[in-house]
Design an enzyme around this catalytic site. Sequence first.
Site, PDB file in Angstrom:
ATOM      1  N   GLY A 228      27.947  -9.058 -26.094  1.00 57.05           N
ATOM      2  CA  GLY A 228      28.396  -7.702 -25.802  1.00 57.05           C
ATOM      3  C   GLY A 228      29.536  -7.698 -24.812  1.00 57.05           C
ATOM      4  O   GLY A 228      30.152  -8.734 -24.563  1.00 57.05           O
ATOM      5  N   ASN A 229      29.848  -6.530 -24.277  1.00 58.79           N
ATOM      6  CA  ASN A 229      30.905  -6.410 -23.275  1.00 58.79           C
ATOM      7  C   ASN A 229      30.536  -5.301 -22.298  1.00 58.79           C
ATOM      8  O   ASN A 229      29.521  -4.640 -22.459  1.00 58.79           O
ATOM      9  CB  ASN A 229      32.259  -6.152 -23.957  1.00 58.79           C
ATOM     10  CG  ASN A 229      32.276  -4.858 -24.735  1.00 58.79           C
ATOM     11  OD1 ASN A 229      32.220  -3.770 -24.159  1.00 58.79           O
ATOM     12  ND2 ASN A 229      32.314  -4.953 -26.054  1.00 58.79           N
ATOM     13  N   ARG A 230      31.352  -5.112 -21.280  1.00 59.06           N
ATOM     14  CA  ARG A 230      30.994  -4.230 -20.169  1.00 59.06           C
ATOM     15  C   ARG A 230      31.353  -2.759 -20.378  1.00 59.06           C
ATOM     16  O   ARG A 230      31.212  -1.952 -19.458  1.00 59.06           O
ATOM     17  CB  ARG A 230      31.666  -4.711 -18.879  1.00 59.06           C
ATOM     18  CG  ARG A 230      31.132  -6.027 -18.376  1.00 59.06           C
ATOM     19  CD  ARG A 230      31.723  -6.347 -17.011  1.00 59.06           C
ATOM     20  NE  ARG A 230      31.352  -7.680 -16.581  1.00 59.06           N
ATOM     21  CZ  ARG A 230      30.176  -7.980 -16.040  1.00 59.06           C
ATOM     22  NH1 ARG A 230      29.269  -7.033 -15.852  1.00 59.06           N
ATOM     23  NH2 ARG A 230      29.905  -9.217 -15.687  1.00 59.06           N
TER      24      ARG A 230
END
Length: 229
Positions: A33-35
Amino acid sequence: VYRQLTPNRLQDKVVLVTAGGTQEPLDPVRYIGNRSSGKMGYAIAGMAAQMGAKVTLISTRPELAVPANLAQVIYVRTAAELQGAVASLYNEADVVIMAAAVADFKPAQYVSQKIKKQVGQTDMTLELNRTPDILATLGQEKKKQYLVGFAAETNDLMAHAQVKLTAKQVDLLVANDVSQTDRGFGADQNAVTLLRPNQAPEALPLASKKVIATQILERISTALSSKEE
Ligand code: CTP
Ligand code: CA
């Protein structure tokens, strides 16, 4: 020409907004995932509805409060699901705003049972494959739609964003510095620069994501009305 400041400036426009980071599963308990928090996309969706638009929000963030008066919310996880949802609604849309942070790569294989480490295993290599560039595809297939992209950058913001504006054939690119903690990913505030073809860049100074959303939507509304006139 006199124009109302904010209310009804997008009356009955069909607006599609994507928000949050996609999650690409590796096995039943893990993902890449990412932020991206989804807050910028939610602020845009909520404000577009307040301006009279028929808003569909495509979100990876079911835990966030849904803004008032949306037409529809569709929850997705992966880049592929997000692409499917956008594709099914694209023809009817007047405005598409791709605020989501879409994974560029996903695990080459999904493992249907939890991956176990072996006794003595000290490292592991993951093979990843490219996901489709959804926004670039929308740019190629664009008809009446006003297309908005974001560029998340930690360095050389303007140079990278300028390339994306052209390569993805968008009408507006929101250049977003995600290297500082007071703005961008996860923060409640943002500072962005708007890039449009054949127009000088426009900086929107640090403000709440709601204020930034309003400014972005006002620019879009102005562009739509100058197209109509
Ligand atoms: N985007 C997309 N599909 C992808 C990757 C990105 O639609 N597979 C969209 C994002 O929603 C955003 C824009 O493209 O509106 C720019 O995303 P960004 O990650 O900043 O740029 P990339 O083109 O993916 O380039 P890079 O990550 O290598 O900087
Ligand atoms: Ca990317």
